[in-house]
Structures are given as structure tokens and as C-alpha cells.
Design an enzyme around this catalytic site. Sequence first.
Site, PDB file in Angstrom:
ATOM      1  CB  SER A   1      15.531  17.895 -16.221  1.00  0.00           C
ATOM      2  OG  SER A   1      14.902  19.146 -16.270  1.00  0.00           O
TER       3      SER A   1
ATOM      4  CG  HIS B   1      -1.768  -1.179   1.347  1.00  0.00           C
ATOM      5  ND1 HIS B   1      -3.004  -1.308   0.767  1.00  0.00           N
ATOM      6  CD2 HIS B   1      -1.516  -2.354   1.977  1.00  0.00           C
ATOM      7  CE1 HIS B   1      -3.497  -2.512   1.045  1.00  0.00           C
ATOM      8  NE2 HIS B   1      -2.603  -3.175   1.771  1.00  0.00           N
TER       9      HIS B   1
END
Length: 541
Positions: free
Chosen positions: A368, A244
Site C-alpha cells: 500500500s 453464510h
Amino acid sequence: MDVLASPTPRASRVRGACPSLAAGSSSRLRPSFRPFLVKFGSLPPLRSSLKVSSPISSAEEAEKNDAADLANWDLASGTVSLSPLDGRYMQKVKDLRPFFSEYGLIRYRVLVEVKWLQKLSQIPEVVEVPQFSQDARLFLESIIDNFDITDAIEVKKIEKITNHDVKAVEYFLKQKCKSHSEIAKVLEFFHFACTSEDINNLAHALSLKEALSDVVFPVMVDLCKEISTMAKEHAHIPMLSHTHGQPASPTTLGKEMANFAVRLSERGKAFCKIRILGKFAGAVGNYNAHKVAYPDINWKCIAAEFVQSLGVDFNAYVTQIEPHDYIAELFNNIIQFNNILTDFDRDIWSYISLGYFKQITKAGEIGSSTMPHKVNPIDFENSEGNLCLANAILSALSMKLPISRMQRDLTDSTVLRNLGVGLGYSLLAYKSALQGIKKLQVNESRLNEDLDQTWEVLAEPIQTVMRRHAVPEAYEKLKELTRGREVSKQSIREFTESLDLPEEAKAILLNLTPNSYIGEAEELAKSVDEAVDLVNGFKLP
Ligand SMILES: O=C(O)C[C@H](Nc1ncnc2c1ncn2[C@@H]1O[C@H](COP(=O)(O)O)[C@@H](O)[C@H]1O)C(=O)O
């Protein structure tokens, strides 16, 4: 273009009928290929448009210029192509071209048509086609062996007139053989009693079988091998689990990789149960025309022999078409393989995001365009994106192909032209994942940091040992200590020391750390090879 350097339909190679098919023939074909590219690729001729060549002063220089022209043509065609598979990613998937291009399909059709004529010549009852002489046999074999791009262009020219792609192949063969006096007498036995689909279904079966075996399976196996290697190398490295997305009982990095290696190899094993099927039963699957022309021949037996001689299993119950159920089964298995790889890509992405892996950087490369510090997980993202496209196409084909109105409709024809597209996106995705894996570097200090900050994961073993020794409300006590609270090494130790447990049990718990609470993970990862059998690769039956 590398379709020229293509391997050749292997059916003939394997069965030794056409040994020279295996020979690459790129240099011989290239001169005739460029006009084809210019014509069919709707690009202007290179020399004028790209100005890549200088005045030719020697043969050697001319050859260099030719190579430069072709390289630039690839670049140019890649830049204007509609599909990224034939453009941006062409280099990574070009090995599939010989099997799934129009050229490849025509080549396989030629092979099937020629082999059928040869088969007819071996049936004693077909007296009109006597056994071929050695010379005639070699002539026919040479049509398959020497099939090249100019032949394919010739077929395309004929198709412009016939507007029927298979009939064009038949006419091409008749034209090609009319100069051979012996074969010229039996030209009408090309495509004898066949419907086009007799030819097409075998061409598709061969292209699928050979492309998977020669190109796709080896890369799938490489992936499994790389992930198995990661499993063994990182077998001992503890890692916090995240069920989870929340801290959960620790595992090892290797064990998590082992899970993927085993899942992928299980899919690989499943291929060996998928039979590639072919039909050769005429217009509606009953040998109607065959039986009228030669009533005493056991045509079903002849068809079975013929189909099997090409390395394809025989399907006796068919309409005009082989019903394509095996393609659906095959693609569904690939879809499942791709789903598992998507799961892998996303997990690696997540581990990189948590800092558990670093990626090796390369001088000159940019992460980037605006944030100079970044090293993005672009290979796994590329792989995931292409798996999505692959599965969209493979599942479209697997849903559509088994459906054909009554004894056939032609919808499958155009759809089947995309067999290589689903496999192309798959291959690209596999190669990207492999590229990404090679850049990964485990960041053990980051893994340890997370484990050190989550002593609450020891709540599970402590309550389990308490239950074993009948300590009342063990779960509830641990819940009280840990749920939603700050838990430290200190608080866990103090709690453990306070417990009414035998000394031996307490000592085990006091020795436990998040790093050592890994169960059998290390052993499972180390013995991954027992579950992943890649010695013989992936195989179709
Ligand atoms: O053996 C036959 O031809 C029997 C015939 N069925 C056909 N079977 C196979 N191909 C056929 C068939 N019909 C057309 N064509 C030719 O298929 C080509 C379809 O082109 P595309 O849609 O681009 O894939 C395109 O070249 C079409 O001309 C029938 O009447 O049952």
C-alpha cells in the site's frame, strides 16, 4: 511488436500444405514494421521522440539500437494506447495478436482465398482453371507462407480505395499473381462465386480454433493443474467452513481447492463437444451463382470438402453468413469457466483476508502506498476485474452474433473484430490468477486458531449420533447448548459425557475435535486426479 514473431495460420501447417508457415520471421520483418507502427500508431518516429539511440558505429550496435527502439516503442505505445490490452497488459496477451489483429484477419483471408483457387484447379469440370504446375502451386503457397506485415499494409492501402476489406484482399492477390504467367491466366477465379462472408467466416473460424488451441487452452489447463496441485498438497489441512460467512462444519483446504479444479476441468471437457462451423455457399447460402456458371457440379459437396479441408466442420444451412451459433456456444462455455474462476478468486481473496493464506513478498514491491505493513491480494483482484470485462464482452458477442436481419446484415462484421478482446481479458485474468497462486503460502497456525475457537461446530455430529441412538429432542438440546452462546471445549465435553449413549459412541464423540471433524474431505482432495482429466488438455473437436 510481437505480431511479427507470430505463429502462422495452422490450417495450412497441419495439413502439410504450407510447412514453412510455421517459421517465425520477426527479424526479417522488423525493418518494414517500424514505418508501419509510426504511420498507423500515430506516434512520432522513435529516434527523434524517445532519443534512445546513440550514434551508430557498427552493424551490431545498429541492431542493438533497433532492439532498444522496439522495446521503447512498446513502452511508448503501451503508454498511449487506448485499450489496456494493447497497452499496460500487452506483454501478457500479445500471443493473441497473430490471430485477432487486423494483420491476422487479413492473413487468414489470404489463406482462404488462395486455397479456394487451388481447390477450383482440382475440380475437373472447371476446365478454365487447369491443374496447377508444381511451380504455380509453390508460388501460391509462398504467398501464404511469406505473408508479412508489408503485404498486410499493401492490402490496407487497396482497402483505402475499395472501402471493402475483402475485395481489397482479392485485388492484392491478383496484383501479386499477375507476374506468374500460369496463374495470370486464371486471375478472375480468385474469389470465384464467393461472397465476402465465405472468406470471412472461415478466417474467423480458423483464428478462433487456433488461438484457443495454441494460446488460451494451455493457460486454462495450467490453472486447473495448479489448483489440483493445491488440492493434493493441502488435502490434509483442516479449515473451518464458512457458510453464510458464519463458522460451519470443517473441511480441508485441499478439498475446497479440489472443488474448483473439478468444476474448471468439467468446463474444459465441454469444449470437445463444440463444433467450429464454416459455410461456403455464396451470397445467400444456395450456391446460386455457382449453379448458373457450372450447373453440373455438386457445389454443396465441393463446399463441404473445402471447409473440412481447413479443419472446420461444414454448415450446410446458412444465409449469407454462417449464423455464429457455435461462437455463442463456445463463448458461453468460456463465460462459465470464467464465472467459476471468479468464484475461486473471491474465495482465495476471502481466505487471504482471514489470514489462512499469506502471500510471499518480494523485495522492492509495495503493498500500500500509505500503509507500509500491507500485502494486498492484487493478483486475484486483477483477475476478478478482468474476468468481469471478459464476460461482459463475451456475453455481448454471444447475445448479438446469432442475430442478423433476413439473409444478413453487416452488424456482425464490426462486432467480430472483438473476438480477441473477450479472449484477451480472459487470458489476462488467467495469468493473474496463476501469478497469485504462485505467491500463496498456507498459514496453518491461523487455520488452527479459528478451529480451536469454534467448538460449537461439534453440535452437528453430537446431535446426529444422539438421533441415531434415539435420544429424544437431540437437535433441540444442542441448540439450547450452543445457539448464540459461548461454547468451549470444556462445555462440549461435559455435555457429551452427560449423554445417555453407548460407551463406544460416546468415546468417538469425546475424541472428536474441530480439526478432526472433516468427514471424507482429505480423501476427496487426494483423489482429485480421478475427476480432473488434464492429460490431453482441452480440445475442440
Ligand atoms: O460479398 C459481399 O460483399 C456481399 C455484401 N455483403 C458484405 N459481406 C461482407 N462484407 C461486406 C459486405 N458489404 C460490405 N462489406 C464490407 O465489410 C466491411 C465492414 O467494415 P466494419 O463495419 O468496419 O467491420 C467493409 O469493408 C465493407 O465494405 C452484400 O451486399 O450482401
